[in-house]
Every structure is written in C-alpha cells, then in structure tokens.
Motif scaffolding. Structure first.
Motif, PDB file in Angstrom:
ATOM      1  N   LEU A 134       0.854  -1.161   0.000  1.00 13.93           N
ATOM      2  CA  LEU A 134       0.000   0.000   0.000  1.00 13.93           C
ATOM      3  C   LEU A 134       0.905   1.230   0.000  1.00 13.93           C
ATOM      4  O   LEU A 134       1.531   1.517   1.006  1.00 13.93           O
ATOM      5  CB  LEU A 134      -0.915  -0.001   1.218  1.00 13.93           C
ATOM      6  CG  LEU A 134      -1.787  -1.240   1.367  1.00 13.93           C
ATOM      7  CD1 LEU A 134      -2.408  -1.274   2.749  1.00 13.93           C
ATOM      8  CD2 LEU A 134      -2.822  -1.293   0.319  1.00 13.93           C
ATOM      9  N   VAL A 163      -5.455  -6.725  -0.848  1.00 14.61           N
ATOM     10  CA  VAL A 163      -4.277  -6.331  -0.073  1.00 14.61           C
ATOM     11  C   VAL A 163      -3.069  -7.163  -0.501  1.00 14.61           C
ATOM     12  O   VAL A 163      -1.966  -6.639  -0.679  1.00 14.61           O
ATOM     13  CB  VAL A 163      -4.535  -6.461   1.442  1.00 14.61           C
ATOM     14  CG1 VAL A 163      -3.242  -6.350   2.236  1.00 14.61           C
ATOM     15  CG2 VAL A 163      -5.539  -5.415   1.906  1.00 14.61           C
ATOM     16  N   THR A 174      -2.548  -8.518  -3.362  1.00 16.74           N
ATOM     17  CA  THR A 174      -2.155  -8.030  -4.689  1.00 16.74           C
ATOM     18  C   THR A 174      -1.313  -6.768  -4.567  1.00 16.74           C
ATOM     19  O   THR A 174      -0.287  -6.625  -5.249  1.00 16.74           O
ATOM     20  CB  THR A 174      -3.396  -7.778  -5.560  1.00 16.74           C
ATOM     21  OG1 THR A 174      -4.116  -9.014  -5.719  1.00 16.74           O
ATOM     22  CG2 THR A 174      -3.029  -7.220  -6.928  1.00 16.74           C
ATOM     23  N   GLN A 175      -1.722  -5.863  -3.673  1.00 14.94           N
ATOM     24  CA  GLN A 175      -0.953  -4.630  -3.464  1.00 14.94           C
ATOM     25  C   GLN A 175       0.417  -4.931  -2.860  1.00 14.94           C
ATOM     26  O   GLN A 175       1.427  -4.370  -3.301  1.00 14.94           O
ATOM     27  CB  GLN A 175      -1.731  -3.667  -2.576  1.00 14.94           C
ATOM     28  CG  GLN A 175      -2.946  -3.097  -3.261  1.00 14.94           C
ATOM     29  CD  GLN A 175      -3.807  -2.265  -2.336  1.00 14.94           C
ATOM     30  OE1 GLN A 175      -3.675  -2.327  -1.118  1.00 14.94           O
ATOM     31  NE2 GLN A 175      -4.694  -1.478  -2.918  1.00 14.94           N
ATOM     32  N   ASP A 234       4.357  -4.290  -4.415  1.00 12.95           N
ATOM     33  CA  ASP A 234       5.161  -3.311  -3.682  1.00 12.95           C
ATOM     34  C   ASP A 234       6.561  -3.872  -3.445  1.00 12.95           C
ATOM     35  O   ASP A 234       6.742  -4.821  -2.688  1.00 12.95           O
ATOM     36  CB  ASP A 234       4.481  -2.987  -2.349  1.00 12.95           C
ATOM     37  CG  ASP A 234       5.122  -1.847  -1.594  1.00 12.95           C
ATOM     38  OD1 ASP A 234       6.324  -1.572  -1.808  1.00 12.95           O
ATOM     39  OD2 ASP A 234       4.435  -1.240  -0.757  1.00 12.95           O
TER      40      ASP A 234
END
Length: 141
Positions: free
Chosen positions: A1, A48, A50-51, A55
């Motif tokens: 995120l 989440v 996937t994020q 990252d």
C-alpha cells in the motif's frame, strides 16, 4: 500500500494491513465473528495481497487474526444462507481463485496462527509457505 509504511489501515471489518521493515502484515479483522472469512473480507484480503505483491518494499507477507481466540473460523456460513445456487457457485469460483493466488504469491507468506483455524481458514493456512502456531492454535478441515 503506497505510503503506508508502518501505518495501519482499518475500515470496518476489512483486513488491517501495514508494512514495516520489508514485512507486510495483514490482520483478519472480525474478532466478534472469530475472524470468519466473509466474502467481502476474502475479497479485501486478496486485494491487499495483490498490493503487497506489487510493492517492492514488501519482501514477505504475514497473515494473522484479530483477537485472542481465532486466526479464523473459516467461511462465514451465515452470509451464505440467502444466496441462490448461482451466487454460491460464483463466490466459490472467486474463493478458489483467491486460494490459488495466495498459494502462488510471488513473496513468501507466513501464517501467525493465533488460535483456531477451521474449515476454509485451515485451507487458507495450508496455502501459506510457513505456519507458526501457539498454545491456542488448532486446525479442523
């Protein structure tokens, strides 16, 4: 995120997600329902993950449950009661895709199993690369 290093994000019963020091932590956040995996919670968890996967600052992912009793009681069967067979089939297909995504995540996954893990939660935990339990951990498939 993006921009959430060290910060917790919490919206209603959505999973709480944060990352710090290269570790993404996701907390299943329905302690009053023993963190039962409602369909919205499962979809949010997948988002989440996937994020975190995209990252570069997150090098591994830890999944745990809120509260002292449960990692997760599994699927929320109460929400399924009023669904048509078509809706149930659609949701099952989406959950199968989520489980495959978790099992093949491009980053190591760790389960901090802090209590019971029943049904779908036992399946979820078996999809993780590493599981760490405590004296309250128990599994039922």
């Amino acid at each position: 995120l993006p921009g959430t290093a060290g910060a917790a994000i919490e919206v209603g019963e959505a999973p709480v997600a944060r990352h710090s020091g290269g570790v993404g932590v996701v907390t299943l956040n329905r302690p009053s329902k023993l963190n039962a995996l409602s369909y919205p919670l499962a979809c949010e968890l997948d988002a989440v993950l996937t994020q975190f996967e995209a990252d570069d600052d997150v090098r591994c992912v830890v999944i745990t449950g809120a509260g002292p009793k449960a990692f997760s009681a599994g699927a929320d069967i109460h929400e399924m009661a009023g669904l048509s067979p078509e809706e149930l089939a659609e949701r099952q297909q989406r959950r199968a895709g989520f489980t495959w995504h978790l099992a093949t995540l491009k980053k190591p996954t760790i389960g901090a199993i802090n209590g019971l893990a029943y049904g779908g939660a036992a399946l979820l935990s078996s999809s993780l690369d590493l599981r760490i339990g405590c004296e309250r951990s128990s599994f039922r498939f």
